[in-house]
Design an enzyme around this catalytic site. Structure first.
Site, short mmCIF file in Angstrom:
data_model
loop_
_atom_site.label_atom_id
_atom_site.label_comp_id
_atom_site.label_asym_id
_atom_site.label_seq_id
_atom_site.Cartn_x
_atom_site.Cartn_y
_atom_site.Cartn_z
N CYS A 23 0.89 -1.06 0.12
CA CYS A 23 0.06 -0.03 -0.15
C CYS A 23 1.10 1.24 -0.08
O CYS A 23 1.69 1.34 0.75
CB CYS A 23 -0.96 -0.07 1.09
SG CYS A 23 -1.87 1.52 1.59
N CYS B 177 -0.05 3.75 -7.37
CA CYS B 177 -1.11 3.21 -6.64
C CYS B 177 -1.33 1.57 -7.22
O CYS B 177 -1.45 1.61 -8.27
CB CYS B 177 -2.49 4.04 -7.03
SG CYS B 177 -4.03 3.22 -6.39
#
Length: 282
Positions: free
Chosen positions: A69, A202
């Protein structure tokens, strides 16, 4: 066993690449879906939530946890590695992030080399970073890239709606509009000069890499994190095999702090053949 943590589902793109790269290793994935989103939380909360999830993975038998993440990595990784772990009960365990391997790939410089070296210190390339609001506002990528390549130009572009649109299974035309909008935003910052490299910062964005490819010039190298991270982890484990010593047999276990049925259904967007999630035991 190798642990992979994400605040949501994007880390499944990284997990999938790792499973393909290490087909004989066990993996444990934890998504903190009960506390989504992380992006609008204060940094101290992100650190606390990330630490709690890492501890949960350690307690399940993972000696190594990868933060799959960008937000958790950018906000919490350094604190966990340098402050928390050395004074915790988990000595002999480790936490890795996904910013470091991405910066290594973008700069062609090992992470341990944090000052300009020849020939990278003379590099004048243009690097674009596409990401979510929190990741871009952290400035993690430009700061780390410029430590190693001070003459490189780094432009960042917030793609605030793209991750949500991917997760909501928006039509391809809508996803392409958002990607094209992001690329136009980079071009506006560079007076139309295209980037030499583009970081998809991302873990949702690999699912639309083909759309970035469509709207970026052929010579722009796209750095998509799942493959970059798999390459880096393969090298890391070759140098630190004790983290997987004794691991026998392939398995993939998925845990969530949220509703397992709901999360399992949404996870199919990221990995159609993925197994079902289970609730993390309290």
């Amino acid at each position: 066993m190798i642990g992979v943590f994400d605040s949501g589902l994007g880390g499944l793109t990284v997990l999938r690449a790792l499973v393909d790269r290490f087909p004989d290793k066990p993996f444990l994935y934890l998504g903190d879906h009960a506390n989504l989103p992380y992006g609008n939380r204060p940094s101290a909360e992100v650190i606390d939530l990330t630490r709690a999830s890492v501890e949960a993975l350690f307690s399940q038998g993972c000696k190594l946890v990868l933060l799959g993440c960008n937000t958790a990595t950018a906000v919490a990784a350094r604190h966990l590695q340098q402050t928390w772990l050395p004074s915790s009960q988990w000595r002999g365990h480790n936490v890795l992030g996904i910013v470091a391997p991405t910066v290594e790939a973008a700069t062609q410089t090992p992470w341990a080399v944090s000052s300009p070296q020849y020939p990278q210190k003379y590099n004048t390339d243009l690097i674009a970073v596409f990401g979510t609001t929190r990741t871009i506002n952290s400035d993690a990528y430009p700061e780390e890239i410029r430590k190693r390549c001070p003459r490189v130009t780094v432009v960042q572009q917030i793609c605030s709606q793209l991750a949500g649109a991917i997760e909501d299974e928006a039509p391809e035309a809508e996803l392409e509009r958002l990607v094209e909008e992001g690329v136009r935003g980079v071009n506006a910052q560079t007076n139309g000069m295209p980037p030499h490299r583009a970081i998809l910062g991302c873990t949702h964005f690999p699912l639309v890499e083909h759309l970035f490819r469509r709207h970026l010039p052929p010579f722009t190298r796209i750095l998509s994190q799942p493959e970059v991270v798999a390459d880096s982890l393969e090298d890391y484990l070759a140098r630190h095999p004790h983290y997987i010593a004794g691991d026998r047999g392939h398995s993939v276990t998925l845990l969530t702090t949220g509703d397992p049925a709901e999360i399992s259904a949404r996870a199919r967007v990221f990995w159609p053949e993925v197994s079902s999630f289970e609730l993390l035991a309290a």
